[in-house]
Write a protein that holds these residues in place. Structure first.
Motif, short mmCIF file in Angstrom:
data_model
loop_
_atom_site.label_atom_id
_atom_site.label_comp_id
_atom_site.label_asym_id
_atom_site.label_seq_id
_atom_site.Cartn_x
_atom_site.Cartn_y
_atom_site.Cartn_z
N ALA A 1 2.61 4.16 3.54
CA ALA A 1 3.39 4.78 4.40
C ALA A 1 4.46 5.76 3.21
CB ALA A 1 4.37 3.90 5.31
N SER A 2 4.77 4.98 2.26
CA SER A 2 5.50 5.78 1.13
C SER A 2 5.47 5.22 -0.05
CB SER A 2 6.85 6.00 1.68
OG SER A 2 7.47 4.85 1.55
N ALA A 3 5.57 5.91 -1.12
CA ALA A 3 5.81 5.34 -2.53
C ALA A 3 6.84 6.16 -3.49
CB ALA A 3 4.33 5.76 -3.10
N SER A 4 7.21 5.27 -4.31
CA SER A 4 8.41 6.08 -5.12
C SER A 4 8.42 5.33 -6.56
CB SER A 4 9.74 5.81 -4.45
OG SER A 4 9.92 4.37 -4.52
N ARG A 5 8.45 6.12 -7.45
CA ARG A 5 8.75 5.62 -8.64
C ARG A 5 10.10 5.93 -9.18
NH1 ARG A 5 7.13 8.21 -14.10
NH2 ARG A 5 6.77 10.04 -12.58
N ASP A 6 10.75 5.09 -9.95
CA ASP A 6 12.21 5.27 -10.39
C ASP A 6 12.92 5.88 -9.30
OD1 ASP A 6 11.71 3.77 -12.51
OD2 ASP A 6 10.89 5.89 -13.75
N GLY A 7 12.82 5.48 -7.83
CA GLY A 7 13.66 6.25 -7.01
C GLY A 7 13.18 7.51 -6.60
N VAL A 8 12.29 7.96 -6.87
CA VAL A 8 11.71 9.54 -6.56
C VAL A 8 10.40 9.46 -5.83
CG1 VAL A 8 11.05 11.71 -7.38
CG2 VAL A 8 12.84 10.52 -8.56
N ALA A 9 10.22 9.94 -4.68
CA ALA A 9 8.96 9.95 -3.83
C ALA A 9 7.86 10.51 -4.67
CB ALA A 9 9.10 10.76 -2.50
N VAL A 10 6.71 9.69 -4.39
CA VAL A 10 5.57 10.04 -4.90
C VAL A 10 4.51 10.24 -3.99
CG1 VAL A 10 3.72 9.45 -6.81
CG2 VAL A 10 6.10 8.78 -7.11
N ASP A 11 3.54 11.42 -4.08
CA ASP A 11 2.80 11.65 -3.08
C ASP A 11 1.41 10.98 -3.37
OD1 ASP A 11 1.98 12.86 -0.57
OD2 ASP A 11 0.95 14.76 -1.56
N TYR A 12 1.09 9.87 -2.09
CA TYR A 12 -0.07 9.32 -2.61
C TYR A 12 -0.92 9.22 -0.95
CZ TYR A 12 -0.05 6.36 -6.66
OH TYR A 12 -0.11 5.92 -7.73
N PRO A 13 -1.43 10.74 -0.83
CA PRO A 13 -2.12 10.97 0.71
C PRO A 13 -3.40 9.98 0.62
CG PRO A 13 -2.37 12.65 -0.87
CD PRO A 13 -1.54 11.77 -1.50
N GLY A 14 -3.52 9.47 1.88
CA GLY A 14 -4.93 8.59 1.98
C GLY A 14 -5.12 7.33 1.38
N PHE A 15 -3.91 7.00 0.69
CA PHE A 15 -4.12 5.80 -0.17
C PHE A 15 -4.26 4.54 0.83
CE2 PHE A 15 -2.06 2.11 -2.93
CZ PHE A 15 -3.22 2.13 -3.83
N LYS A 16 -5.15 3.42 0.34
CA LYS A 16 -5.17 2.47 1.11
C LYS A 16 -5.45 1.05 0.14
CE LYS A 16 -7.68 4.80 4.85
NZ LYS A 16 -7.55 4.16 6.05
N LEU A 17 -4.76 0.09 0.50
CA LEU A 17 -4.91 -1.33 -0.36
C LEU A 17 -5.42 -2.08 0.93
CD1 LEU A 17 -4.24 -2.98 -2.63
CD2 LEU A 17 -1.99 -3.32 -1.50
N THR A 18 -6.55 -2.87 0.35
CA THR A 18 -7.18 -3.92 1.19
C THR A 18 -7.11 -5.28 0.36
OG1 THR A 18 -9.13 -2.21 1.96
CG2 THR A 18 -9.39 -4.61 2.09
#
Length: 140
Positions: A27-44
């Motif tokens: 849904a979203s990812a951030s590093r040190d409070g800054v949004a990072v684009d991770y389109p299509g990332f899935k964790l099973t």
């Protein structure tokens, strides 16, 4: 009154495993409070109740990521809030340099993973680009 415990009660570890077992979509990812684009990332996340080690796999990682394509995980000391990704084997084996402690919050429809990554990242040898405090939010 009967004070005996109910032997059919599911252990907390198995309850948490049941909540975590799914394919989670970013849904979203951030590093040190800054949004990072991770389109299509899935964790099973998968595993067997009663076991002490479980599996994870990823899809759609970017070229440089704090995630390996797959690995093992276990619960930390606080089963309801801690995961250890790629845990070290028991001594006398050497510790796993990829071991990473994560804090998690899971509901029926969402998973949040928070961790500090100090490694070099996977799939690309550039150093330091993925170091930092990460927050990953997933939905089912």
């Amino acid at each position: 009154s009967n004070c005996a415990s109910d032997s059919t009660e599911t252990p907390i570890q198995d309850q948490q495993l049941a909540k975590l077992t799914a394919t989670w979509n970013i849904a979203s990812a951030s590093r040190d409070g800054v949004a990072v684009d991770y389109p299509g990332f899935k964790l099973t996340i998968s595993g067997t109740a009663g076991a002490t080690s479980f599996d994870y796999s990823t899809q759609g990682r970017p070229a440089l990521s704090p995630w390996k394509s797959s690995g093992k995980w276990s619960f930390g000391q606080s089963v309801e809030t801690q995961i250890i990704r790629d845990p070290s084997p028991p001594p006398p084996a050497p510790p796993n340099p990829d071991e990473l402690q994560m804090t998690y919050v899971v509901t029926d429809t969402s998973l949040q993973l928070t961790f500090t990554f100090n490694g070099n990242g996977y799939t690309n040898p550039r150093v330091g680009v993925v170091k930092g405090n990460w927050v990953f939010n997933f939905t089912k």
